[in-house]
Structure formats: C-alpha cells, structure tokens
Design an enzyme around this catalytic site. Structure first.
Site, PDB file in Angstrom:
ATOM      1  N   CYS A  38       0.844  -1.201   0.000  1.00  0.00           N
ATOM      2  CA  CYS A  38       0.000   0.000   0.000  1.00  0.00           C
ATOM      3  C   CYS A  38       0.877   1.248   0.000  1.00  0.00           C
ATOM      4  CB  CYS A  38      -0.875  -0.041   1.254  1.00  0.00           C
ATOM      5  SG  CYS A  38      -1.864   1.424   1.532  1.00  0.00           S
ATOM      6  N   SER A  40       0.670   3.651   1.906  1.00  0.00           N
ATOM      7  CA  SER A  40       1.016   4.068   3.272  1.00  0.00           C
ATOM      8  C   SER A  40       2.335   3.462   3.719  1.00  0.00           C
ATOM      9  CB  SER A  40      -0.084   3.670   4.254  1.00  0.00           C
ATOM     10  OG  SER A  40      -1.285   4.274   3.873  1.00  0.00           O
ATOM     11  N   HIS A  43       4.835   5.726   2.356  1.00  0.00           N
ATOM     12  CA  HIS A  43       4.921   6.945   3.180  1.00  0.00           C
ATOM     13  C   HIS A  43       5.807   6.690   4.395  1.00  0.00           C
ATOM     14  CE1 HIS A  43       2.041   9.390   1.047  1.00  0.00           C
ATOM     15  NE2 HIS A  43       1.045   8.556   1.252  1.00  0.00           N
ATOM     16  N   HIS A  60       0.429  -3.741   5.953  1.00  0.00           N
ATOM     17  CA  HIS A  60      -0.761  -3.671   6.822  1.00  0.00           C
ATOM     18  C   HIS A  60      -2.014  -4.067   6.055  1.00  0.00           C
ATOM     19  CE1 HIS A  60      -0.364   0.117   4.697  1.00  0.00           C
ATOM     20  NE2 HIS A  60      -1.679   0.144   4.713  1.00  0.00           N
ATOM     21  N   CYS A 160      -6.992  -2.912   3.429  1.00  0.00           N
ATOM     22  CA  CYS A 160      -6.699  -1.478   3.479  1.00  0.00           C
ATOM     23  C   CYS A 160      -7.278  -0.742   2.274  1.00  0.00           C
ATOM     24  CB  CYS A 160      -5.205  -1.189   3.611  1.00  0.00           C
ATOM     25  SG  CYS A 160      -4.903   0.589   3.765  1.00  0.00           S
TER      26      CYS A 160
HETATM   27 ZN   LIG Z   1      -2.863   1.064   3.382  1.00  0.00          ZN
END
Ligand SMILES: [Zn+2]
Ligand SMILES: [Zn+2]
Length: 363
Positions: A38, A40, A43, A60, A160
């Site tokens: 993902c 994220s 990030h 995640h 997610c």
């Molecule tokens: Zn995510």
C-alpha cells in the site's frame, strides 16, 4: 519467521529472521498468505510520518489462516481464514458505541506488549500488523473471519486499499444515486473510491490524475470522464464537464502535496461534500479562502473508509461474489517477499493499481 524490516527512512527493507511471541489472552497468530503493498507503507518508508516508527516490519494489508489462538479467544480457531484490520477497537468508548470503531480512543494495539524482535531489538509493525512477513500476531478483534473460498490475494486488498476507498464513498461521504463525483488520484485507493461511487449509483464519475495509464485503468472501475491534471487546471476542466456547477462529491485520494486537497474543495458545487482520503505527509498545510466554503460546502476526512471491519469486510466480499466489486482487476503485479523492494519501485513509478506479495511459502 522471515519478515521485511525497515530500519531507516529511504533505506531498502531487509529480509530478516524475526522472533514472534506466542499468542497471549485474546490474541491470534495468523499464518499470512498474501499482503498488498500500500502507498502508506511507502509513506512510512520515506520517513514522511516520522522516524519514531522505525525499526518496523512494514505491511498492513494482509490475509491468512489462523495458526493458533490465545486464552479467551472463542470466535476464531486454527484453520479459519481471516483478513486483518489495521484499526482495532475497544467496543466501550464513545466512538465505538456510536458506531465508529476506527475512531476508537482506546485502541488495544497501542497498549499491547512487545510482540516482535529481530537483530537484538524490539520491532514495531506497520499499523500494528506488519504483514510483510510469514506470520502476524494480532488482537482477536483485528482478525475478521471470511469464507474459505475467497482467494487470499483478493482478500488481502480489502484490508486497506479497498476498504479505505470504497468506504470513503459509501460510508463516509454516503454518495447518493444519480450524483456527480470527482476523484483526485487513480492509485490503489483512488480506483476504489471510483468503484465505491459506482456501487453507490453515481451517474457521473470524473477521474483526475497526471498519468494517462492510471486514467485508463480508472475506466475499468467506473470512471465516466477523465481529466489529466497535467494538461490544464483540473478544477476548470471539472467545471467545464458539469456545466459550470461543479460536482456533488469530490475526493482527494493522493495525499502527497497540498494542491489536490484544495482543488477537491474548489471543484464542488453548492452544498458539495469534499472527502479527504489521502494521508498527507506531516506538515502539509492547505491554504483555503474562508469564503470558499460559504455556499454550505463540507470538508470531511475519511479514516479507513469509516470501516466497521466485521460488518464491512463480509459485505464487500458479497459484492465481489456478485460481480459488483472488482478485486481481481486491482492486482497488477505479484512478488515474492524477497522482492519487496522491487514492489516499491513499481509503486513509485506509478505502474500498478496494486502489487501483492505471495507469502504462502514464507516461514
Ligand atoms: Zn494502506
Ligand atoms: Zn473504543
């Protein structure tokens, strides 16, 4: 077990042997079978959410099979198939009782004991899960039971990106049938906002991105009109497409720079609702003229698609079975755990809707 560990911002992940604690009370150990990669995680890897998160196992967005359960776990047993939810909830606080478990103020993960150790140090886990690994040890409430015939890669994506995107449209914004929508960003989350708008019955769905290959992908998920933001002001292009009115609902699903956050407000019509889905880097100020909202406009942020995981995951899988939710089409690339750094390279280059790590053979 093997796991992909991030030690510092912008350094490649290291595949390491990691010790996992045995399940304590109300915990379950899950043999991971697949994990999405993902934005994220990227990030975190870029250090955009701070250095305090390192060292950690990233990932995640996972699905797998329950391996063993701790004391007091009655809802799950070894062999059950589950999707992991990255927000846990206490069930008792005001937000839980009002039906917003992802806004729980007493998340048990934060209070849990150290569960993972590698290279002599305690490791964190992205969003409390750490799915770039052979196993995940999670609170019982984070493991959502699913039917055993759902493929793991598709199931993982619900954990997610799909929940975040589809949920932003159907749970947070509550898009109405016949509505006109604009979605900024056609990555893994944006494509799911688009299909969420389509599921909710929107008439017009305008996809906005800088990359033509992503705009092309968005058509498969329900986009009716495409706006390339690199070829002229996207707000003006949206106004042109909507007879100067703007859209009923706009979504920011990028979370990198301030401009799309602002544009997602300016492109709405009177009483328009803007939903911010992208998780921006720390310190991303968005400057807006106070009068820009005066025509009774709303800005709301969506956390995890306002998910109620134990309700929404099975419901979304039902839509997948009925052919209304596209999951197969989201999976553009598949990688082994050892090639996780390559998976981030293709994500960086904007080549994929989603990459999935196959974890079945990871011990
Ligand atoms: Zn995510
Ligand atoms: Zn709570």
């Amino acid at each position: 077990m093997k796991a992909a560990v991030a030690y510092a911002a912008n350094a490649p992940l290291k595949i390491e042997d990691v010790d996992v604690a045995t399940p304590g009370p109300r915990e379950v150990l899950v043999k991971l079978m697949a994990s999405g990669v993902c934005h994220s995680d990227w990030h975190i890897l870029k250090g955009e959410w701070g250095d305090a998160l390192f060292p950690a196992i990233l990932g995640h967005e996972g699905a797998g099979v329950v391996q063993s359960v701790g004391d007091g776990v009655t809802r799950l047993k070894a062999g059950d198939h589950v999707i992991l939810a990255w927000r846990t909830s206490c069930g008792i606080c005001e937000m839980c009782q009002r039906g917003f478990p992802v806004l729980c103020t007493a998340s048990p993960v934060a209070a849990s004991r150290p569960r993972l150790a590698g290279s002599g140090s305690t490791l964190g886990a992205a969003a409390g899960l750490g799915t770039f690994a052979g196993y995940a040890l999670v609170p019982e409430i984070a493991a959502v039971l699913i039917d055993a015939d759902i493929p793991f890669a598709q199931a993982a994506l619900l954990g997610c990106g799909v929940m975040t995107g589809v949920g932003a449209a159907i749970n947070t914004a509550q898009v109405r049938p016949g509505a006109t929508c604009a979605v900024f960003g056609c990555g893994g989350v944006g494509l799911n906002v688009i299909q969420g708008c389509a599921i909710a019955g929107a008439d017009m769905i305008i996809a906005v991105d800088m990359l033509d290959n992503k705009l092309d992908m968005s058509r498969n998920f329900g986009a009716t009109h495409l706006v390339n933001a690199s070829r002229g002001d996207p707000v003006q292009q949206i106004l042109d497409l909507t007879h100067g009115l703007g859209v009923h609902y706009a979504f920011e699903a990028i979370g990198l720079v301030p401009e799309p956050f602002l544009q997602s407000v300016l492109c709405t019509r009177r009483r328009g609702v803007t939903t911010w889905v992208g998780h921006a880097p720390l310190n991303t100020p968005v400057t807006i003229d106070a009068r820009a909202l005066m025509q009774e406009k709303t800005i709301i942020a969506s956390m995890y698609g306002s998910a109620r995981p134990h309700i929404d995951f099975p419901r979304l899988l039902g839509l997948y079975r009925d052919g209304k939710l596209k999951l197969d089409e989201l999976i553009t690339r598949r990688f082994e755990l050892a090639d996780v750094n390559e998976a981030f390279e293709v994500l960086k280059r904007g080549e994929v809707a989603r990459s999935v790590l196959d974890l079945e053979t990871v011990g």
